[in-house]
Design a protein around this motif. Structure first.
Motif, PDB file in Angstrom:
ATOM      1  N   ASP A  13       0.597   4.093  -2.617  1.00 37.26           N
ATOM      2  CA  ASP A  13       0.006   5.514  -2.292  1.00 37.26           C
ATOM      3  C   ASP A  13       1.075   6.324  -2.517  1.00 37.26           C
ATOM      4  O   ASP A  13       0.759   7.530  -3.056  1.00 37.26           O
ATOM      5  CB  ASP A  13      -0.101   5.388  -0.858  1.00 37.26           C
ATOM      6  CG  ASP A  13      -1.613   4.754  -0.630  1.00 37.26           C
ATOM      7  OD1 ASP A  13      -2.240   4.064  -1.615  1.00 37.26           O
ATOM      8  OD2 ASP A  13      -1.771   4.286   0.670  1.00 37.26           O
ATOM      9  N   LYS A  57       0.834  -1.217  -0.074  1.00 35.81           N
ATOM     10  CA  LYS A  57       0.076  -0.028  -0.093  1.00 35.81           C
ATOM     11  C   LYS A  57       0.994   1.386   0.048  1.00 35.81           C
ATOM     12  O   LYS A  57       0.349   2.128  -0.802  1.00 35.81           O
ATOM     13  CB  LYS A  57      -0.932  -0.213   1.081  1.00 35.81           C
ATOM     14  CG  LYS A  57      -2.014  -0.774   1.168  1.00 35.81           C
ATOM     15  CD  LYS A  57      -2.801  -0.706   2.550  1.00 35.81           C
ATOM     16  CE  LYS A  57      -4.328  -1.904   2.457  1.00 35.81           C
ATOM     17  NZ  LYS A  57      -4.808  -1.366   3.843  1.00 35.81           N
ATOM     18  N   TRP A  58       1.891   1.257   0.861  1.00 37.49           N
ATOM     19  CA  TRP A  58       2.881   2.412   0.850  1.00 37.49           C
ATOM     20  C   TRP A  58       3.336   2.666  -0.260  1.00 37.49           C
ATOM     21  O   TRP A  58       3.415   3.933  -0.811  1.00 37.49           O
ATOM     22  CB  TRP A  58       3.949   2.171   2.106  1.00 37.49           C
ATOM     23  CG  TRP A  58       4.844   3.403   2.103  1.00 37.49           C
ATOM     24  CD1 TRP A  58       4.500   4.727   2.655  1.00 37.49           C
ATOM     25  CD2 TRP A  58       6.182   3.276   1.685  1.00 37.49           C
ATOM     26  NE1 TRP A  58       5.669   5.300   2.508  1.00 37.49           N
ATOM     27  CE2 TRP A  58       6.560   4.766   1.639  1.00 37.49           C
ATOM     28  CE3 TRP A  58       6.809   2.358   0.766  1.00 37.49           C
ATOM     29  CZ2 TRP A  58       7.878   4.953   1.346  1.00 37.49           C
ATOM     30  CZ3 TRP A  58       8.084   2.955   0.490  1.00 37.49           C
ATOM     31  CH2 TRP A  58       8.754   4.204   0.770  1.00 37.49           C
TER      32      TRP A  58
END
Length: 138
Positions: A72, A68-69
């Motif tokens: 994102d 996710k990091w």
């Protein structure tokens, strides 16, 4: 997998990088790819006996949160993430047993196939990964 917690944490973070690279190789990470990763982690990674029970809580967080990091932040290319994974792998070959490699490939293939089958770029990266995990030199 019996080893120190920091190394285990880095191992799972690097798997998050690898799985992100699989999803991002076509320059388009889709929600369905992340959902597939979450499902495979829950069904396969958390139920395997390859991993010490005391570390299972960190698996999901480390793999998913790294993925996710990277998504994102949107500054990391698939190739950069894949190469980072390979560097880690080469430094810690003992973590990559045949059974672990099978699970890694199974997860990577599931992500690639989650949206409209496996495309050419994903297939090429999966082939490279398969060869790397089997230590086949090109």
């Amino acid at each position: 997998m019996k080893t120190d917690n920091d190394l285990v944490q880095k191992f799972y973070q690097n798997l998050g990088k690898l799985f992100y690279a699989i999803a991002a190789v076509d320059n388009n990470v889709r929600d369905v790819e992340l959902e597939k990763l979450k499902n495979v982690v829950k069904k396969e990674w958390l139920t395997t006996n390859l991993i010490d029970n005391s570390l299972k809580i960190n698996i999901e967080d480390s793999i998913i949160n790294t993925f996710k990091w990277l998504h994102d932040d949107n500054e990391y290319h698939a190739e950069t993430c894949y190469n980072s994974f390979l560097t880690f792998k080469k430094e810690h070959e003992s973590l990559f047993t045949d059974r672990m490699n099978t699970l890694i490939l199974k997860t990577a293939r599931a992500i690639a196939a989650s949206f409209s089958k496996v495309n050419k770029l994903e297939l090429m990266l999966l082939t490279k990964l398969d060869m790397e995990l089997k230590n086949i030199k090109t």
